[in-house]
Design a protein around this motif. Structure first.
Motif, PDB file in Angstrom:
ATOM      1  N   ASP A  95      50.468  12.044 -13.119  1.00  0.00           N
ATOM      2  CA  ASP A  95      51.420  12.572 -14.101  1.00  0.00           C
ATOM      3  C   ASP A  95      52.760  12.826 -13.411  1.00  0.00           C
ATOM      4  O   ASP A  95      52.814  13.467 -12.352  1.00  0.00           O
ATOM      5  CB  ASP A  95      50.897  13.868 -14.717  1.00  0.00           C
ATOM      6  CG  ASP A  95      51.763  14.343 -15.857  1.00  0.00           C
ATOM      7  OD1 ASP A  95      51.513  13.915 -16.991  1.00  0.00           O
ATOM      8  OD2 ASP A  95      52.697  15.131 -15.594  1.00  0.00           O
ATOM      9  N   ASP A  97      55.295  14.657 -14.276  1.00  0.00           N
ATOM     10  CA  ASP A  97      55.853  16.006 -14.350  1.00  0.00           C
ATOM     11  C   ASP A  97      54.938  17.041 -13.695  1.00  0.00           C
ATOM     12  O   ASP A  97      55.366  17.797 -12.823  1.00  0.00           O
ATOM     13  CB  ASP A  97      56.105  16.387 -15.810  1.00  0.00           C
ATOM     14  CG  ASP A  97      57.135  15.482 -16.473  1.00  0.00           C
ATOM     15  OD1 ASP A  97      58.140  15.165 -15.820  1.00  0.00           O
ATOM     16  OD2 ASP A  97      56.921  15.082 -17.632  1.00  0.00           O
ATOM     17  N   ALA A  98      53.683  17.063 -14.118  1.00  0.00           N
ATOM     18  CA  ALA A  98      52.757  18.068 -13.594  1.00  0.00           C
ATOM     19  C   ALA A  98      52.118  17.640 -12.273  1.00  0.00           C
ATOM     20  O   ALA A  98      51.694  18.485 -11.484  1.00  0.00           O
ATOM     21  CB  ALA A  98      51.660  18.353 -14.634  1.00  0.00           C
ATOM     22  N   LYS A 154      48.254  16.199 -17.703  1.00  0.00           N
ATOM     23  CA  LYS A 154      49.347  17.154 -17.896  1.00  0.00           C
ATOM     24  C   LYS A 154      48.786  18.570 -17.819  1.00  0.00           C
ATOM     25  O   LYS A 154      48.443  19.178 -18.821  1.00  0.00           O
ATOM     26  CB  LYS A 154      50.036  16.902 -19.233  1.00  0.00           C
ATOM     27  CG  LYS A 154      50.828  15.613 -19.281  1.00  0.00           C
ATOM     28  CD  LYS A 154      51.696  15.527 -20.517  1.00  0.00           C
ATOM     29  CE  LYS A 154      52.512  14.238 -20.505  1.00  0.00           C
ATOM     30  NZ  LYS A 154      53.433  14.188 -19.357  1.00  0.00           N
ATOM     31  N   TYR A 155      48.697  19.055 -16.615  1.00  0.00           N
ATOM     32  CA  TYR A 155      48.228  20.423 -16.398  1.00  0.00           C
ATOM     33  C   TYR A 155      49.029  21.020 -15.261  1.00  0.00           C
ATOM     34  O   TYR A 155      49.107  20.439 -14.162  1.00  0.00           O
ATOM     35  CB  TYR A 155      46.737  20.437 -16.046  1.00  0.00           C
ATOM     36  CG  TYR A 155      46.264  21.780 -15.515  1.00  0.00           C
ATOM     37  CD1 TYR A 155      46.035  22.843 -16.385  1.00  0.00           C
ATOM     38  CD2 TYR A 155      46.078  21.990 -14.146  1.00  0.00           C
ATOM     39  CE1 TYR A 155      45.633  24.079 -15.905  1.00  0.00           C
ATOM     40  CE2 TYR A 155      45.672  23.218 -13.659  1.00  0.00           C
ATOM     41  CZ  TYR A 155      45.452  24.266 -14.530  1.00  0.00           C
ATOM     42  OH  TYR A 155      45.054  25.489 -14.056  1.00  0.00           O
ATOM     43  N   ASN A 156      49.613  22.163 -15.513  1.00  0.00           N
ATOM     44  CA  ASN A 156      50.375  22.865 -14.490  1.00  0.00           C
ATOM     45  C   ASN A 156      49.553  24.037 -13.964  1.00  0.00           C
ATOM     46  O   ASN A 156      49.270  24.982 -14.716  1.00  0.00           O
ATOM     47  CB  ASN A 156      51.695  23.382 -15.067  1.00  0.00           C
ATOM     48  CG  ASN A 156      52.660  22.263 -15.390  1.00  0.00           C
ATOM     49  OD1 ASN A 156      53.043  21.498 -14.510  1.00  0.00           O
ATOM     50  ND2 ASN A 156      53.046  22.154 -16.655  1.00  0.00           N
TER      51      ASN A 156
END
Length: 450
Positions: A95, A97-98, A154-156
């Motif tokens: 991903d 972003d994350a 998508k995991y922060n």
């Protein structure tokens, strides 16, 4: 081979099977010879590179730390409880972003070699870059290809919970100057190729020293005592009660990693074959892997080739004996109390000789148990894992017919009858009988494991 390509082959195989077994065929074609199957297409260079990277990431046991309970693989979020605060592992999926999908290969190389993230921030050394710095450019290239092939998630993960001043990442500039020696592994020309392969896996990708080497007050490895046994925090996820595995509420407690040198308190009595078997299967005639080490075997070493686990064993067996100082011997009174506890609680299976009850054709399966004589867990510098075993029991990850039987813990079975003093006496007794040597265990050592 990519899943897409693998699915294509499966579809072809199923289609051919349907035609051969239940398909509509003409009678005159029934006796016709089956055409020879076309040879499987060779893996593309990209597929081969990704497969190599997957193997190397497995050797590095990336999945164990970068997957939280109930979470998606490699998405991070696993809390690591350290003396300096809680660190949550990173999302290393593709991903953008994350995860690390936006990273370049050079950025991954810098993270593994120097502990620097893509944005220039220092990474905490809970990510074992002090070991990963030894990984070659070629292997980092393959690992990068594999990580970029992972499904994006998508995991922060939560923000780290570090106490001051450890929350100030800039301080790691000084820490790295003290404890980081950068650069890939340099083979020892005086040793065999197998020995060097084992050293590369143990010191680099396997990062064995991260747990098996003691650390100083700043969290740096005491390299003069390398692989003589360390202490770390990890979860006690279950216990054994009356031969049943009972889930725990992820209690985090200290665990001690054993001495991996050829010391009598370590692997001195183990053969190369016994070490290799332990890494590959989680057990041998002397011991079985349990607790956090069982996860290492399941997720990492059991998936390595026989050649690689044998190479690791060759390297470990070559390490000269080394031990940490034994600070305090048990008193005669403590040994006497411990012997009584052992006779009542343990002697039936482990025998008064401490030799245990090996698996034989005529052995009582309810009494089978590994030896305590020369047992590295029993004699570890820190008795934490031994205490955990006494309190919560032990079992291997894969409970097949070759595994050691589950050992019930006393916390649930006999907790009311064994206080901290009695458990300490029992632990001290087995650490100092039959030729074993270990420091005395104090009641306060037991109390912090409850």
């Amino acid at each position: 081979m990519h899943d897409r390509l693998r699915q294509r082959y499966i579809a072809v195989a199923l289609f051919a099977g349907f035609l051969g077994v239940g398909g509509l065929v003409h009678a005159q074609d029934a006796a016709a010879p089956t055409p020879a199957a076309a040879p499987a297409a060779p893996a593309s260079p990209e597929d081969a590179l990704i497969e190599k990277g997957k193997y190397l990431a497995t050797a590095g046991d990336c999945i164990s730390c970068h997957t939280r309970p109930g979470g998606e693989e490699f998405a991070g979020g696993l809390p690591l409880k350290t003396p300096f605060g809680t660190i949550y592992t990173a999302n290393i999926t593709s991903d953008k972003d994350a995860g690390i999908g936006g990273w370049t290969e050079d950025q991954l190389k810098r993270a593994m070699r120097e502990g620097i993230a893509d944005d220039g921030d220092h990474l905490y050394p809970a990510f074992p870059y002090t070991a990963y710095t030894k990984v070659t450019d070629e292997d980092i290239h393959a690992i990068y290809a594999y990580l970029q092939s992972l499904k994006p998630v998508k995991y922060n993960p939560p923000a780290n919970e570090m106490s001051f001043p450890y929350s100030q990442r800039g301080l790691l500039t000084v820490w790295n100057k003290l404890f980081l020696k950068t650069g890939p592994y340099v083979p020892d020309a005086s040793q065999s190729a197998e020995w060097n392969r084992g050293a590369y896996l143990v010191e680099g990708l396997g990062h064995c020293g991260a747990c098996h080497t003691p650390r100083n007050q700043l969290g740096g490895e005491r390299t003069t005592q390398a692989l003589t046994g360390g202490t770390y925090n990890d979860a006690i996820v279950d216990s054994v009660h009356e031969n049943e595995i009972v889930k725990q509420d992820n209690m985090v407690r200290p665990w001690s990693a054993v001495n991996l040198t050829s010391s009598p308190q370590g692997l001195g009595a183990w053969s190369v074959e016994e070490i290799a078997a332990y890494l590959k299967t989680g057990h041998n005639a002397r011991a079985g892997a349990f607790g956090p080490m069982a996860q290492v075997v399941t997720n990492s070493t059991s998936k390595l080739t026989d050649a690689d686990t044998h190479a690791m064993a060759v390297y470990l067996k070559s390490l000269p004996p080394a031990v940490q100082d034994i600070e305090k011997a048990p008193s005669a009174d403590q040994m006497q109390k411990g012997e009584i506890a052992f006779t009542v609680r343990c002697g039936d299976c482990h025998l008064p000789t401490g030799l245990g009850s090996p698996k034989t054709a005529d052995a009582d399966p309810t009494k089978v148990s590994p030896p305590l004589v020369g047992n590295a867990v029993v004699m570890a510098h820190d008795p934490a894992t031994l205490i955990n075993t006494i309190l919560y029991g032990a079992h291997e990850d894969v409970l097949d017919d070759k595994a050691w039987p589950k050992m019930p813990g006393f916390e649930l079975d006999f907790g009311l009858g064994m206080d901290d003093e009695q458990v300490a006496a029992l632990a001290s007794y087995v650490r100092n009988s039959w030729g074993n040597k270990g420091a005395a265990v104090d009641a306060k050592d037991v109390a912090k494991q409850r």
